[in-house]
Write a protein that holds these residues in place. Structure first.
Motif, PDB file in Angstrom:
ATOM      1  N   ALA A   1       4.479   0.272  -1.820  1.00 48.70           N
ATOM      2  CA  ALA A   1       5.418  -0.550  -2.401  1.00 48.70           C
ATOM      3  C   ALA A   1       4.510  -1.144  -3.663  1.00 48.70           C
ATOM      4  CB  ALA A   1       5.922  -1.886  -1.484  1.00 48.70           C
ATOM      5  N   ASN A   2       3.151  -1.663  -3.421  1.00 51.66           N
ATOM      6  CA  ASN A   2       2.451  -2.336  -4.457  1.00 51.66           C
ATOM      7  C   ASN A   2       2.211  -1.134  -5.629  1.00 51.66           C
ATOM      8  OD1 ASN A   2       1.943  -5.159  -3.807  1.00 51.66           O
ATOM      9  ND2 ASN A   2       0.951  -4.508  -2.205  1.00 51.66           N
ATOM     10  N   GLY A   3       1.800   0.017  -5.009  1.00 51.12           N
ATOM     11  CA  GLY A   3       1.502   1.196  -6.022  1.00 51.12           C
ATOM     12  C   GLY A   3       2.873   1.424  -6.838  1.00 51.12           C
ATOM     13  N   ALA A   4       4.001   1.357  -6.009  1.00 53.61           N
ATOM     14  CA  ALA A   4       5.420   1.740  -6.764  1.00 53.61           C
ATOM     15  C   ALA A   4       5.550   0.716  -8.029  1.00 53.61           C
ATOM     16  CB  ALA A   4       6.614   1.898  -5.851  1.00 53.61           C
ATOM     17  N   ALA A   5       5.242  -0.471  -7.529  1.00 55.28           N
ATOM     18  CA  ALA A   5       5.393  -1.625  -8.498  1.00 55.28           C
ATOM     19  C   ALA A   5       4.606  -1.597  -9.437  1.00 55.28           C
ATOM     20  CB  ALA A   5       5.197  -2.896  -7.879  1.00 55.28           C
ATOM     21  N   ALA A   6       3.366  -1.059  -9.468  1.00 57.39           N
ATOM     22  CA  ALA A   6       2.276  -0.961 -10.563  1.00 57.39           C
ATOM     23  C   ALA A   6       2.653  -0.155 -11.433  1.00 57.39           C
ATOM     24  CB  ALA A   6       0.747  -0.448  -9.620  1.00 57.39           C
ATOM     25  N   TYR A   7       3.563   0.995 -10.837  1.00 54.02           N
ATOM     26  CA  TYR A   7       4.005   2.173 -11.791  1.00 54.02           C
ATOM     27  C   TYR A   7       5.432   1.805 -12.464  1.00 54.02           C
ATOM     28  CZ  TYR A   7       0.072   5.382 -10.746  1.00 54.02           C
ATOM     29  OH  TYR A   7      -1.033   5.937 -11.020  1.00 54.02           O
ATOM     30  N   ASP A   8       5.696   0.744 -12.423  1.00 59.70           N
ATOM     31  CA  ASP A   8       6.962  -0.243 -12.940  1.00 59.70           C
ATOM     32  C   ASP A   8       8.022   0.359 -12.334  1.00 59.70           C
ATOM     33  OD1 ASP A   8       7.425  -1.895 -14.819  1.00 59.70           O
ATOM     34  OD2 ASP A   8       8.221  -0.473 -16.297  1.00 59.70           O
ATOM     35  N   HIS A   9       8.069   0.501 -10.826  1.00 61.17           N
ATOM     36  CA  HIS A   9       9.222   0.646 -10.248  1.00 61.17           C
ATOM     37  C   HIS A   9       9.747  -0.737  -9.708  1.00 61.17           C
ATOM     38  CE1 HIS A   9       9.194   4.979  -8.537  1.00 61.17           C
ATOM     39  NE2 HIS A   9       8.432   4.853  -9.699  1.00 61.17           N
ATOM     40  N   GLU A  10      11.265  -0.874  -9.559  1.00 56.95           N
ATOM     41  CA  GLU A  10      11.878  -2.082  -9.059  1.00 56.95           C
ATOM     42  C   GLU A  10      11.749  -1.913  -7.234  1.00 56.95           C
ATOM     43  OE1 GLU A  10      15.935  -3.590  -9.016  1.00 56.95           O
ATOM     44  OE2 GLU A  10      15.238  -3.324 -11.087  1.00 56.95           O
ATOM     45  N   VAL A  11      11.176  -2.556  -6.643  1.00 59.42           N
ATOM     46  CA  VAL A  11      10.846  -2.268  -5.247  1.00 59.42           C
ATOM     47  C   VAL A  11      11.377  -3.337  -4.123  1.00 59.42           C
ATOM     48  CG1 VAL A  11       9.109  -1.736  -3.508  1.00 59.42           C
ATOM     49  CG2 VAL A  11       8.387  -1.359  -6.122  1.00 59.42           C
ATOM     50  N   THR A  12      12.077  -2.957  -3.252  1.00 65.14           N
ATOM     51  CA  THR A  12      12.872  -3.640  -2.262  1.00 65.14           C
ATOM     52  C   THR A  12      11.896  -2.921  -1.032  1.00 65.14           C
ATOM     53  OG1 THR A  12      14.794  -3.631  -3.270  1.00 65.14           O
ATOM     54  CG2 THR A  12      14.785  -4.149  -0.886  1.00 65.14           C
ATOM     55  N   ILE A  13      11.644  -4.124  -0.198  1.00 65.80           N
ATOM     56  CA  ILE A  13      11.126  -3.748   1.628  1.00 65.80           C
ATOM     57  C   ILE A  13      12.171  -4.410   2.234  1.00 65.80           C
ATOM     58  CG2 ILE A  13       9.381  -3.565   3.161  1.00 65.80           C
ATOM     59  CD1 ILE A  13       7.251  -3.875   1.008  1.00 65.80           C
ATOM     60  N   PHE A  14      12.919  -3.647   2.769  1.00 61.77           N
ATOM     61  CA  PHE A  14      14.039  -3.974   4.104  1.00 61.77           C
ATOM     62  C   PHE A  14      13.134  -4.021   5.413  1.00 61.77           C
ATOM     63  CE2 PHE A  14      17.885  -3.667   6.618  1.00 61.77           C
ATOM     64  CZ  PHE A  14      18.639  -4.860   6.027  1.00 61.77           C
ATOM     65  N   HIS A  15      13.029  -5.244   5.811  1.00 57.50           N
ATOM     66  CA  HIS A  15      12.335  -5.425   7.120  1.00 57.50           C
ATOM     67  C   HIS A  15      13.527  -5.466   8.068  1.00 57.50           C
ATOM     68  CE1 HIS A  15       9.588  -7.018   4.086  1.00 57.50           C
ATOM     69  NE2 HIS A  15       8.785  -6.554   4.803  1.00 57.50           N
ATOM     70  N   THR A  16      13.408  -4.642   8.974  1.00 62.94           N
ATOM     71  CA  THR A  16      14.238  -4.772  10.258  1.00 62.94           C
ATOM     72  C   THR A  16      13.688  -4.520  11.540  1.00 62.94           C
ATOM     73  OG1 THR A  16      16.482  -3.949  10.855  1.00 62.94           O
ATOM     74  CG2 THR A  16      15.172  -2.355  10.068  1.00 62.94           C
ATOM     75  N   PHE A  17      14.238  -4.907  12.453  1.00 63.78           N
ATOM     76  CA  PHE A  17      13.594  -4.942  14.058  1.00 63.78           C
ATOM     77  C   PHE A  17      12.316  -5.330  14.028  1.00 63.78           C
ATOM     78  CE2 PHE A  17      17.571  -2.746  14.671  1.00 63.78           C
ATOM     79  CZ  PHE A  17      18.194  -3.150  15.853  1.00 63.78           C
ATOM     80  N   TRP A  18      11.401  -4.419  14.439  1.00 60.92           N
ATOM     81  CA  TRP A  18      10.137  -4.924  14.588  1.00 60.92           C
ATOM     82  C   TRP A  18       9.316  -5.141  13.311  1.00 60.92           C
ATOM     83  CZ3 TRP A  18      11.477  -6.262  18.862  1.00 60.92           C
ATOM     84  CH2 TRP A  18      12.126  -5.526  19.817  1.00 60.92           C
ATOM     85  N   GLY A  19       9.702  -4.663  12.290  1.00 64.06           N
ATOM     86  CA  GLY A  19       9.109  -4.835  10.897  1.00 64.06           C
ATOM     87  C   GLY A  19       9.338  -6.276  10.538  1.00 64.06           C
ATOM     88  N   LEU A  20      10.232  -7.027  11.185  1.00 67.13           N
ATOM     89  CA  LEU A  20      10.558  -8.418  10.654  1.00 67.13           C
ATOM     90  C   LEU A  20       9.137  -9.151  11.105  1.00 67.13           C
ATOM     91  CD1 LEU A  20      14.040  -9.349  11.805  1.00 67.13           C
ATOM     92  CD2 LEU A  20      13.152  -9.542   9.544  1.00 67.13           C
ATOM     93  N   ASN A  21       8.379  -8.798  12.005  1.00 66.76           N
ATOM     94  CA  ASN A  21       7.224  -9.545  12.408  1.00 66.76           C
ATOM     95  C   ASN A  21       6.084  -9.564  11.270  1.00 66.76           C
ATOM     96  OD1 ASN A  21       7.761 -10.016  15.057  1.00 66.76           O
ATOM     97  ND2 ASN A  21       7.482  -7.902  15.757  1.00 66.76           N
ATOM     98  N   ALA A  22       6.082  -8.528  10.283  1.00 70.94           N
ATOM     99  CA  ALA A  22       5.539  -8.925   8.887  1.00 70.94           C
ATOM    100  C   ALA A  22       5.794 -10.021   8.207  1.00 70.94           C
ATOM    101  CB  ALA A  22       5.630  -7.437   8.204  1.00 70.94           C
ATOM    102  N   LEU A  23       7.076 -10.585   8.440  1.00 72.14           N
ATOM    103  CA  LEU A  23       7.552 -11.741   7.697  1.00 72.14           C
ATOM    104  C   LEU A  23       7.407 -12.914   8.494  1.00 72.14           C
ATOM    105  CD1 LEU A  23      10.746 -10.200   6.163  1.00 72.14           C
ATOM    106  CD2 LEU A  23       8.451 -10.349   5.073  1.00 72.14           C
ATOM    107  N   ARG A  24       6.847 -12.897   9.807  1.00 72.96           N
ATOM    108  CA  ARG A  24       6.699 -14.192  10.440  1.00 72.96           C
ATOM    109  C   ARG A  24       5.570 -14.971  10.090  1.00 72.96           C
ATOM    110  NH1 ARG A  24       7.258 -13.650  16.852  1.00 72.96           N
ATOM    111  NH2 ARG A  24       7.793 -15.785  16.706  1.00 72.96           N
ATOM    112  N   LYS A  25       5.916 -16.310  10.334  1.00 74.76           N
ATOM    113  CA  LYS A  25       4.646 -17.256   9.865  1.00 74.76           C
ATOM    114  C   LYS A  25       3.709 -17.105  10.931  1.00 74.76           C
ATOM    115  CE  LYS A  25       7.343 -20.534   7.216  1.00 74.76           C
ATOM    116  NZ  LYS A  25       8.071 -21.641   7.118  1.00 74.76           N
ATOM    117  N   ASP A  26       2.272 -17.426  10.535  1.00 72.34           N
ATOM    118  CA  ASP A  26       1.358 -17.376  11.754  1.00 72.34           C
ATOM    119  C   ASP A  26       1.491 -18.601  12.630  1.00 72.34           C
ATOM    120  OD1 ASP A  26       0.143 -15.314  10.571  1.00 72.34           O
ATOM    121  OD2 ASP A  26      -0.963 -16.521   9.265  1.00 72.34           O
ATOM    122  N   GLU A  27       1.853 -19.826  12.259  1.00 71.62           N
ATOM    123  CA  GLU A  27       2.053 -20.643  13.224  1.00 71.62           C
ATOM    124  C   GLU A  27       3.512 -20.899  13.881  1.00 71.62           C
ATOM    125  OE1 GLU A  27       3.682 -22.158   8.984  1.00 71.62           O
ATOM    126  OE2 GLU A  27       2.157 -21.073   9.811  1.00 71.62           O
TER     127      GLU A  27
END
Length: 159
Positions: A26-52
């Motif tokens: 995603a960061n590489g694509a954005a660096a190459y001027d792509h519009e990027v979306t990461i859709f977090h679903t099921f267990w991927g949602l854990n990447a967005l959870r707060k630590d506390e």
């Protein structure tokens, strides 16, 4: 004027290494001027959870999911060679030695590059996750919104 390229990524996995791959792409694509979306679903949602731990009202099943799932990216395990938690420690040590950017910083970079981080609202309902438990600067949407982005996508990945 050239049309803006779009990259969409579905992050389904809750594994540290797979989430890392998604954010590196995603960061590489954005660096190459792509519009990027990461859709977090099921267990991927854990990447967005707060630590506390965030105090929110939940039913029994939602509380159980909350306890079983890792809170924050640094608590996510590896897809292979997890070794009861030693695998992530080892890989993070190797990454540090090779000056690789760790996942929490990759997520920050994504936010700085205006990568659209989306939490799947249907999965949030299923797992009992609430907005207060997730990072502040993300968006919330369902499958229809993801499909609208993906339909225009030049690159669509499922990780």
């Amino acid at each position: 004027m050239a049309e803006k390229k779009k990259t969409t990524i579905i992050l389904f996995s809750g594994d540290y290494d797979k989430a890392m791959a998604a954010y590196i792409i995603a960061n590489g694509a954005a660096a190459y001027d792509h519009e990027v979306t990461i859709f977090h679903t099921f267990w991927g949602l854990n990447a967005l959870r707060k630590d506390e731990s965030i105090q929110v009202k939940k039913g029994f099943m939602e509380k159980m999911f909350g306890k079983m799932m890792p809170r924050g990216v640094d608590k996510m395990g590896l897809s292979k060679m997890n070794f009861a938690g030693f695998g992530p420690k080892m890989i993070k040590e190797v990454m540090k030695k090779h000056n690789a950017v760790p996942l929490p910083q990759l997520i920050e970079m994504a936010q700085e590059q205006d990568i659209k981080l989306v939490a799947c609202t249907m999965t949030m309902d299923l797992l009992g996750l609430q907005k207060e438990e997730l990072l502040e600067t993300i968006e919330y949407a369902g499958v229809a919104a993801y499909l609208a982005d993906a339909q225009e996508g030049n690159v669509n990945l499922f990780i």
